[in-house]
Every structure is written in structure tokens, then in C-alpha cells.
Design an enzyme around this catalytic site. Structure first.
Site, PDB file in Angstrom:
ATOM      1  N   HIS A 287       0.877  -1.336  -0.124  1.00 63.24           N
ATOM      2  CA  HIS A 287       0.060  -0.034   0.050  1.00 63.24           C
ATOM      3  C   HIS A 287       0.917   1.173   0.073  1.00 63.24           C
ATOM      4  O   HIS A 287       0.577   2.352  -0.408  1.00 63.24           O
ATOM      5  CB  HIS A 287      -1.032   0.027   1.214  1.00 63.24           C
ATOM      6  CG  HIS A 287      -1.925  -1.062   1.063  1.00 63.24           C
ATOM      7  ND1 HIS A 287      -2.817  -1.669   2.408  1.00 63.24           N
ATOM      8  CD2 HIS A 287      -2.421  -1.881   0.277  1.00 63.24           C
ATOM      9  CE1 HIS A 287      -3.443  -2.314   1.947  1.00 63.24           C
ATOM     10  NE2 HIS A 287      -3.286  -2.828   0.780  1.00 63.24           N
TER      11      HIS A 287
ATOM     12  N   LEU B 157      -3.052  -9.476   5.655  1.00 58.49           N
ATOM     13  CA  LEU B 157      -2.951  -9.197   4.272  1.00 58.49           C
ATOM     14  C   LEU B 157      -1.798  -8.506   3.973  1.00 58.49           C
ATOM     15  O   LEU B 157      -1.641  -7.904   2.771  1.00 58.49           O
ATOM     16  CB  LEU B 157      -4.351  -8.686   3.964  1.00 58.49           C
ATOM     17  CG  LEU B 157      -5.466  -9.536   4.201  1.00 58.49           C
ATOM     18  CD1 LEU B 157      -6.668  -8.695   3.636  1.00 58.49           C
ATOM     19  CD2 LEU B 157      -5.719 -10.835   3.387  1.00 58.49           C
ATOM     20  N   PHE B 158      -1.052  -8.242   4.903  1.00 49.48           N
ATOM     21  CA  PHE B 158       0.367  -7.707   4.709  1.00 49.48           C
ATOM     22  C   PHE B 158       0.360  -6.396   3.933  1.00 49.48           C
ATOM     23  O   PHE B 158       1.187  -5.913   3.270  1.00 49.48           O
ATOM     24  CB  PHE B 158       1.396  -8.603   4.033  1.00 49.48           C
ATOM     25  CG  PHE B 158       1.097  -9.856   4.843  1.00 49.48           C
ATOM     26  CD1 PHE B 158       1.485 -10.224   6.071  1.00 49.48           C
ATOM     27  CD2 PHE B 158       1.080 -11.080   3.981  1.00 49.48           C
ATOM     28  CE1 PHE B 158       1.251 -11.473   6.515  1.00 49.48           C
ATOM     29  CE2 PHE B 158       0.728 -12.154   4.358  1.00 49.48           C
ATOM     30  CZ  PHE B 158       1.011 -12.571   5.584  1.00 49.48           C
ATOM     31  N   CYS B 159      -0.588  -5.458   4.264  1.00 49.38           N
ATOM     32  CA  CYS B 159      -0.651  -4.111   3.550  1.00 49.38           C
ATOM     33  C   CYS B 159      -0.689  -4.270   1.953  1.00 49.38           C
ATOM     34  O   CYS B 159       0.020  -3.444   1.326  1.00 49.38           O
ATOM     35  CB  CYS B 159       0.469  -3.102   4.151  1.00 49.38           C
ATOM     36  SG  CYS B 159       0.192  -2.645   5.691  1.00 49.38           S
ATOM     37  N   ALA B 160      -1.273  -5.226   1.686  1.00 52.42           N
ATOM     38  CA  ALA B 160      -1.253  -5.652   0.084  1.00 52.42           C
ATOM     39  C   ALA B 160      -2.303  -6.265  -0.388  1.00 52.42           C
ATOM     40  O   ALA B 160      -2.281  -7.488  -0.894  1.00 52.42           O
ATOM     41  CB  ALA B 160       0.224  -6.506  -0.306  1.00 52.42           C
TER      42      ALA B 160
END
Ligand code: PLP
Length: 456
Positions: free
Chosen positions: A131, A376-379
Site C-alpha cells: 500500500h 493481508l500484509f498491507c497488500a
């Protein structure tokens, strides 16, 4: 000195881990007793290198205001700050006229660059990015490109998008060097060549690449590089944006304030007249984070001295071990965009059939003292692509965590990771899959937590 590893018949000689802070820290287990904490979340934040800590501690008594004071310690600190800039420029193999701006992080660096886009500039970014690389750009300027399923597809898609842009004006491509989800390496040199062939510039998000591989601005021919100190074993609040001076020099200062301004006066009509600095200072308003910059420079030196060749050999050995270990577990699916054989750094995400990722990560922590990440690992767009139809995302017998928010589990490691941490992770994973967790967990605030928690 190289040491031999004994656990695999064909194990090569690999260098020992670099000493990091926290290597002896023990954490309580819910099942009783303690374990040395196994930090397998380097992709989020890596532990500080002991060397970085020592360098910071050695400087701390001499700390003084940068660029402001006439005193000896101010001058010493200013000198250290500017030397840190030069060290980072060397680490990144920058061109002679590149600028190194100290920021807070990769996110900060990319937001700074977003504020320096020339008028009419279009931005191209793959939807697979973190992100921090997806979101800073003005909405009406940015084009998200579909997730490519191979490096070649990425280059072809970028070429098409750049060639078709209308109007054919200034453009910027933002791309990661290594994915924070799959660890896969992106074809940065080829993407840079494509960008330049189509009159565009390119910024490399090296948040995950710089801690694992040498980054050469000249060799990759990228226009800017951004990275974060806290992922590079230097968690003292500094990041870097390095690269071309022209857009940065023409832009309004990122922050308005002291340090960025050369002259400030009140006009006769009551308005304000400001002459801004050129160079890095233009975007470094406020008192600079000299300790953070010094720590980043120290980490750059430490990694360079340790030698990426041996660091990469060691990391690849550990990665192979993890991949081979997980490959023997049919319930586990490792996430990949570019396929099984794609080269990658020590970052790997997976889903486990029958488990919510949050539950699996909580059990690794509570029962084995292993710190990984889940979610979701900022993705988010990338995870949606990778998880489409994957196991571990719907209701199951091991459900814990808010339904519909389940993601993957990510294990990541680096220069300070002992082999024992990887071995323990594989053993724990096998045990959890074979026997289930030995404890109760419940959902609290969308996360899975052990009940009762470990005794303090
Ligand atoms: N880019 C990538 C590929 C990342 O993995 C991250 C953080 O995880 C970032 C950018 C943002 O880094 P920071 O949070 O240090 O700004």
C-alpha cells in the site's frame, strides 16, 4: 568465519548470523516454561544489528543539534549527519549528482516523491504493490496495472501501458524490488529500461530488497530508491529517498519549516516571502533525526563489510530449508505470483488447509515462541489475487479469528536469523498440522489470542 551446518547432508558452508539485539531474549510459553524468541518477522521490522546499536551508543554522548549550533557537538553531529548521507549514497551506488534525503520510512519517501511529480505526470504501479507504493499518488494521475504472472509479463504490460498513455507526457513508474508477501524478486533493471525507453522515470521501492540484496542505482538504472531503516537493522526512525535532484529541487518542500528555508521575510503587503533551500535540506524541514541517519549509515556499512555474497548464500540456504520443509506438508500452500522457481528473498507466505492464518500464527507464538505475521500484509489487492480459492480462508474446524478477514501466514528472516529458528518453525508447523494446537484460542478484536495467555 564460515561455519559448517550439519542438518542437511548437502549443506554448504555458510557464514554465522550477524549479531542482533534480542538474540537471547526469552518469552513465556502458554504451555509452560520459556523459549528464546524466534523473530521470523524481519519483513515487518528487523532487529537492530548489534553493530548499529554499538555505533549509536558510541555517538549518543556527543549528540547535538544538527545544522544549527555553533558548539563543538553541533558541528560534530552535523558532520556525522552529512557523512551518513555520503555512506548511504555509496551503499546505493548513486550517481554523483543524486540526492540522498533522510525521511522517516519508505512510506514517507514515496509520499515525498508523490508531492514532487511534475504537472501532468502519470503514475504507473502494479496492483501487487505494498500500500505504501499504491496509495501516495493522486487518484486522477495513477494507473494500476493488473497482477502479472511472470517477470516478462510485467515488463510487457508496463511497456504497453506507457506506450498507450494519453497524453504522452511525464510519467513515473513505482515498483518494488522484492515482494513483501512472496519475497519474489521483480525485474527492476528491465522495468527501468522499459520506463526510460518510453520517456518515463522509475522509483524503486527497496524496502524489502535493500536488506537482502545489494542495490545499485547505476546498475539498475533507476531514478530513485526508497527504503526504511527499521527493515535494514536500524530501527531508529529514519528512512531514505535517494535519486535525481531535478524533480525534488523543483517541488514545494515536503514539510514547510525551519531547515528547509534559507530566508523568510514579511512582505510590505503583509504576506510572507520564503526562499527555500535547494538540495536535500529542502525536504528535511525540522530538526533532523541524526541518530536515525547515523544508524542507517552504520547498517549500510555493516552489511557491506559482512558482504552480500555470503549473506545471500546464507539466506538462500535457510530459504531452501523452509521451502523444502513446507513442500513436504500437503496442507500448506506457499503463495507465489511468478511460480515455484522464481528467485526470491527470505520472505515467504503460505496458507494452511484447515487453519485460519491468525490462529496458526497465534499458536506459533504462544506454544513455540515464534514471531511471524499473519493477515493481508498491507497488500490487499495482491492477497486477493493470491488467495483466490486458497485453503485457509474460510470456516474450518480450527477456526479462530473473524470470518472473512483471514489471510496468510508470513515467515521472513535475514542476516541475524540462526538456523535453529528456521528448524523450530518447521518442527512447530509439522506438530501443529499433525496434532493440532495444544491450547485454546478465541477471537478478540479480530485476532486470535490464547486463553488463558502466557503467565507474565
Ligand atoms: N514497501 C514494501 C515492499 C514494504 O514491505 C513496506 C513495509 O512493509 C513498505 C513499503 C512500507 O515501509 P514502511 O512501513 O517502513 O514505510
Amino acid at each position: 568465519m564460515p561455519v559448517s551446518v550439519s542438518s542437511a547432508a548437502s549443506a554448504p558452508a555458510i557464514c554465522p548470523p550477524l549479531p542482533v539485539l534480542g538474540r537471547d531474549v526469552t518469552v513465556p510459553l502458554v504451555t509452560g516454561g520459556e523459549a528464546v524468541y524466534a523473530a521470523l518477522d524481519y519483513a515487518a521490522s528487523a532487529p537492530a544489528l548489534q553493530r548499529v546499536w554499538d555505533d549509536v551508543a558510541a555517538y549518543a554522548p556527543y549528540y547535538g543539534s544538527v545544522h544549527r549550533g555553533a558548539g563543538y557537538l553541533s558541528q560534530l553531529s552535523t558532520d556525522l549527519f552529512e557523512k551518513a548521507r555520503a555512506t548511504v549514497a555509496g551503499f546505493l551506488d548513486c550517481r554523483a549528482d543524486d540526492q540522498v534525503v533522510f525521511t522517516r520510512s519508505t512510506t514517507d519517501s514515496l509520499n515525498l516523491l508523490a508531492g514532487a511529480l511534475p504537472a501532468g505526470c502519470r503514475v504507473f504501479v502494479f496492483e501487487t504493490e505494498h500500500h505504501a507504493a499504491l496509495l501516495p499518488w493522486p487518484e486522477d494521475a495513477v494507473t494500476w496495472l493488473d497482477a502479472p504472472r511472470s517477470p516478462g509479463e510485467a515488463v510487457a504490460a508496463l511497456e504497453r501501458a506507457l506506450a498507450d498513455r494519453d497524453p504522452y507526457g511525464p510519467a513515473l513508474v513505482c515498483v518494488t524490488g522484492a515482494s513483501n508477501v512472496t519475497g519474489e524478486l521483480w525485474p527492476v533493471r528491465e522495468l527501468a529500461a522499459a520506463a526510460h525507453a518510453h520517456g518515463a522515470r522509475i522509483v524503486l521501492d527497496a524496502a524489502q530488497l535493500a536488506p537482502h540484496r545489494p542495490v545499485s542505482v547505476r546498475d539498475l538504472d533507476v531514478d530513485w530508491v526508497a527504503f526504511s531503516g527499521h527493515k535494514l537493522y536500524a530501527p531508529f526512525g529514519a528512512g531514505v529517498l535517494a535519486g535525481r535532484a531535478d524533480w525534488l529541487g523543483a517541488a514545494e518542500p515536503y514539510l514547510a519549516g525551519g531547515g528547509a528555508s534559507r530566508r523568510v521575510a514579511r512582505r510590505a503587503d503583509g504576506g510572507v516571502e520564503v526562499e527555500w533551500h535547494d538540495g536535500a535540506a529542502r525536504h528535511e524541514a525540522g530538526s533532523p533525526n541524526v541518530i536515525g541517519a547515523h544508524a542507517v549509515a552504520s547498517a549500510c556499512q555493516a552489511l557491506t563489510e559482512a558482504g552480500f555474497e555470503s549473506l545471500v548464500a546464507r539466506e538462500e540456504y535457510l530459504l531452501r530449508k523452509v521451502r523444502e520443509g513446507l513442500a513436504g506438508l500437503p496442507q500448506v500452500r506457499v503463495l507465489s505470483l511468478f511460480g515455484e522457481d522464481a528467485p526470491r528473498v527470505g520472505v515467504l507466505s503460505f496458507v494452511v488447509d484447515g487453519w485460519n492464518g491468525s490462529h496458526f500464527a497465534a499458536a506459533l507464538s504462544a506454544e513455540y515462541g515464534i514471531g511471524v505475521r499473519d493477515g493481508l500484509f498491507c497488500a490487499h489487492p495482491l492477497l486477493r489475487t493470491l488467495l483466490d480459492g486458497a485453503a485457509g480462508t474460510s470456516g474450518t474446524s480450527q477456526e479462530c479469528g473473524t470470518p472473512g478477514t483471514a489471510g496468510a501466514v508470513r515467515v521472513s528472516f535475514g542476516a541475524g536469523t540462526p538456523e535453529e529458528h528456521v528448524d523450530r518453525f518447521l518442527r512447530a508447523t509439522r506438530e501443529l498440522l499433525g496434532n493440532g494446537s495444544r491450547w485454546s484460542y478465541r477471537t478478540e478484536g479480530g485476532r486470535c489470542v490464547p486463553v488463558p495467555g502466557p503467565a507474565a
